[in-house]
Structures are given as C-alpha cells and as structure tokens.
Design an enzyme around this catalytic site. Structure first.
Site, PDB file in Angstrom:
ATOM      1  NE  ARG A  58       6.102   1.874  16.562  1.00  0.00           N
ATOM      2  CZ  ARG A  58       4.807   1.704  16.849  1.00  0.00           C
ATOM      3  NH1 ARG A  58       4.347   2.092  18.012  1.00  0.00           N
ATOM      4  NH2 ARG A  58       3.995   1.150  15.978  1.00  0.00           N
ATOM      5  CB  THR A  59       8.380   5.735  10.977  1.00  0.00           C
ATOM      6  OG1 THR A  59       8.791   4.411  11.310  1.00  0.00           O
ATOM      7  CG2 THR A  59       9.344   6.316   9.954  1.00  0.00           C
ATOM      8  CE  LYS A  86     -10.954  15.362  -5.375  1.00  0.00           C
ATOM      9  NZ  LYS A  86     -10.763  16.812  -5.714  1.00  0.00           N
ATOM     10  NE  ARG A 108       6.257   3.634   6.813  1.00  0.00           N
ATOM     11  CZ  ARG A 108       6.234   3.161   8.061  1.00  0.00           C
ATOM     12  NH1 ARG A 108       5.105   2.758   8.601  1.00  0.00           N
ATOM     13  NH2 ARG A 108       7.350   3.089   8.756  1.00  0.00           N
ATOM     14  CG  HIS A 136      11.714   1.101   8.187  1.00  0.00           C
ATOM     15  ND1 HIS A 136      12.030   2.454   8.155  1.00  0.00           N
ATOM     16  CD2 HIS A 136      10.659   0.988   9.046  1.00  0.00           C
ATOM     17  CE1 HIS A 136      11.214   3.112   8.946  1.00  0.00           C
ATOM     18  NE2 HIS A 136      10.365   2.243   9.500  1.00  0.00           N
TER      19      HIS A 136
END
Length: 308
Positions: A58-59, A86, A108, A136
């Site tokens: 959703r975000t 890596k 995020r 959030h």
C-alpha cells in the site's frame, strides 16, 4: 502552505494541527481534480525515487500512483538486483541515488531511526515510509484523514488502538498525530507483552487521555473508532512469542454484533487472523477506504514538500 517546502518528513511529531488540516484540504482538492482528470500537471519534470529496503504494498504503490497522477516520474529502487546483495551499505546506496538528483526520496528501512541518521548527508527531501518498529508518519496522516472524512471531525474522539502496539510502528505515529487535536481519549488494547512502548506514553501524557486495557469488549461501546493492528511476526525478538500470542485477540462480525454500538473499524493492513473477513460486510468497516485515502493524502504531501 509553504512550511513543509523542502522538509524531510521523518516523524508524525513534526506536524502541527494546522499542517494536518491544511494537508486535508489539499487532499480534498486533489481528490476532486483526480476525479475529473486522471493525470495532472503539478509534478511535470519532477522525479521521485522510491527506496524500499523492506517489503511494502500500500505505501509504495500509493506513493507511486500519487506521483504519477500529479504528472511526475518515479524511479523505483529494486533491492533484489542492487549492490546491497553484494554487501554495499544502505548509506552508500542512498548517497548514490541522491547523486542522481531526485526531487524527493521515499524511504523505508527496517532499522528504527535510519531516516533521521541519513537526513544530513542526503540533499533530496526524505519522506519516511516506515522505519522498523519506530514510526510511519504518512500512515498516521491517512489514518487521521480517514477519521476526519468518516466522522466529520477529529477533536473529541475516543479511539481504541488494538493489537501489537509494542513492535508496530503505526500505533506510535497515530498516537503522536492525534495528540495534536483536542479532547482525545485513547484506549491502548493489547496483551501485556504487546502493550504500547514507554516513549509513546511519555509523549502523549498530558496531551491526550489514555488508558491501558487488555479486553476490547470492556471498552468497545465507548469507542468512535477501533484501530486494529496485526502481530508483527517479522519484528518479534523470539519466534516463540508469535506462537504464544497468535490468536490472542481477534475482531469478528459476531463479536461486534453483540454490542449496542459498533465503532468505525480501521486497520493499516495487511491483516492476518486479527481481523476476520466477516467484518468486511459491515458498514463500519473502513480499512479499504483507508488504504485508498493514502493516495490523496500522500499526493497532498508530495505537492506541499515540492511546492508544486
């Protein structure tokens, strides 16, 4: 609104009440404009980088849809094909992305406090799209926006925030944002091992009335809103905690129908066993509208941060 111009959006604490209400007005105007024209021109020539170092549906999608519908472009960072696999550090990765001069970075990261750690070495404005169990802020914006749209007001509401309040990031940001309003009462509803963190209580103390409870049915008829959250399995320090607490709380249609008053039911999603699909048929179920509202409030935030 010009106060948010070029700002890093890291915490729900940084918004004033007037910021929130002005963002709601911008979101409402964009909702009207989007209904008439699918793509606007506000962000023409602007580029957003979405850097999600933890899974999201959703975000991530609502930010990307918001930028595209504002007329801008989106560059999406793919962790699975990046040099992170890596051994490159997340800080170096962000510095590389920032070097390509995006107009805004939506970030995020599973590490709590990470956006705040890197803000001073990144030129582009950062919008925190979730940092571990910490915060959030844009979820809180869409949550309060949903409450405002459904009830017509925010001041004076009684809300139950239920579920995994210790390891979830949405209860903290929602609490911080609600504390900007007047006469708010919050019931924190959770088993003791999942109760709200001390730093959240310290922030809201004196700003809202609150009470810690374990049984939702004890308070449900007092609530205007019941905000349900899932048990954060991926953040629990010990897998045995999940097995012990799984199923310790659940909202069903049958349980709700026993009561004289059914509050608005919200959930940041995704849901698991804590919110039964039987609730979907109730007119008080607002979690899918809640997710849709994320498009408009995030578009409003982008517009104000970029001043477009």
């Amino acid at each position: 609104m010009t106060r948010l111009k070029g700002m890093d959006i890291l915490s729900a604490k940084q918004f004033s009440r007037s910021d929130v209400m002005e963002l709601f007005m911008v979101a409402e105007e964009l909702r009207r404009e989007f209904s008439g024209k699918k793509v606007l021109e506000y962000a023409r020539g602007r580029v957003m980088a979405t850097v999600f170092l933890e899974p999201s549906t959703r975000t991530k999608l609502s930010f990307q849809f918001a930028m595209k519908r504002l007329g801008g472009d989106v560059i999406d960072f793919d962790v699975s094909t990046s040099s992170l696999v890596k051994g490159e550090t997340d800080v170096d990765t962000l510095r590389i992305i920032d070097g390509y001069s995006p107009d805004v970075i939506v970030l995020r990261q599973k590490k709590p406090g990470f956006p705040d750690e890197v803000k001073d070495i990144i030129d582009a404005p950062i919008i925190n799209a979730g940092d571990g169990w910490n915060e959030h802020p844009t979820q809180a914006l869409l949550d309060v926006y949903t409450i405002w749209r459904e009830l017509g007001y925010v001041d004076g509401i009684t809300i139950g925030i239920m579920g995994d309040l210790r390891y979830g990031r949405t209860p903290s940001s929602l609490s911080y944002l609600l504390s900007k309003f007047s006469n708010i009462k919050i019931y924190y509803i959770a088993p003791k091992p999942l109760q709200i963190r001390d730093e959240v209580v310290e922030y809201v103390r004196g700003r809202v009335e609150y009470r810690l409870v374990e049984n939702v049915e004890e308070v449900i008829e007092e609530l205007d809103v019941l905000y349900v959250t899932r048990l954060q399995k991926e953040r629990l320090p010990d897998p045995s905690i999940y097995e012990k607490l799984k199923g310790s709380y659940c909202i069903t249609k049958n349980m709700l129908m026993k009561h004289k008053k059914i509050p608005i039911i919200m959930h940041p999603l995704p849901r698991t066993w804590e919110l039964d699909t039987s609730v979907d048929t109730l007119p008080q179920a607002k979690y899918f509208q809640q997710a849709q509202n994320g498009l408009y409030i995030r578009a409003a935030l982008i517009k104000e941060v970029l001043v477009i």
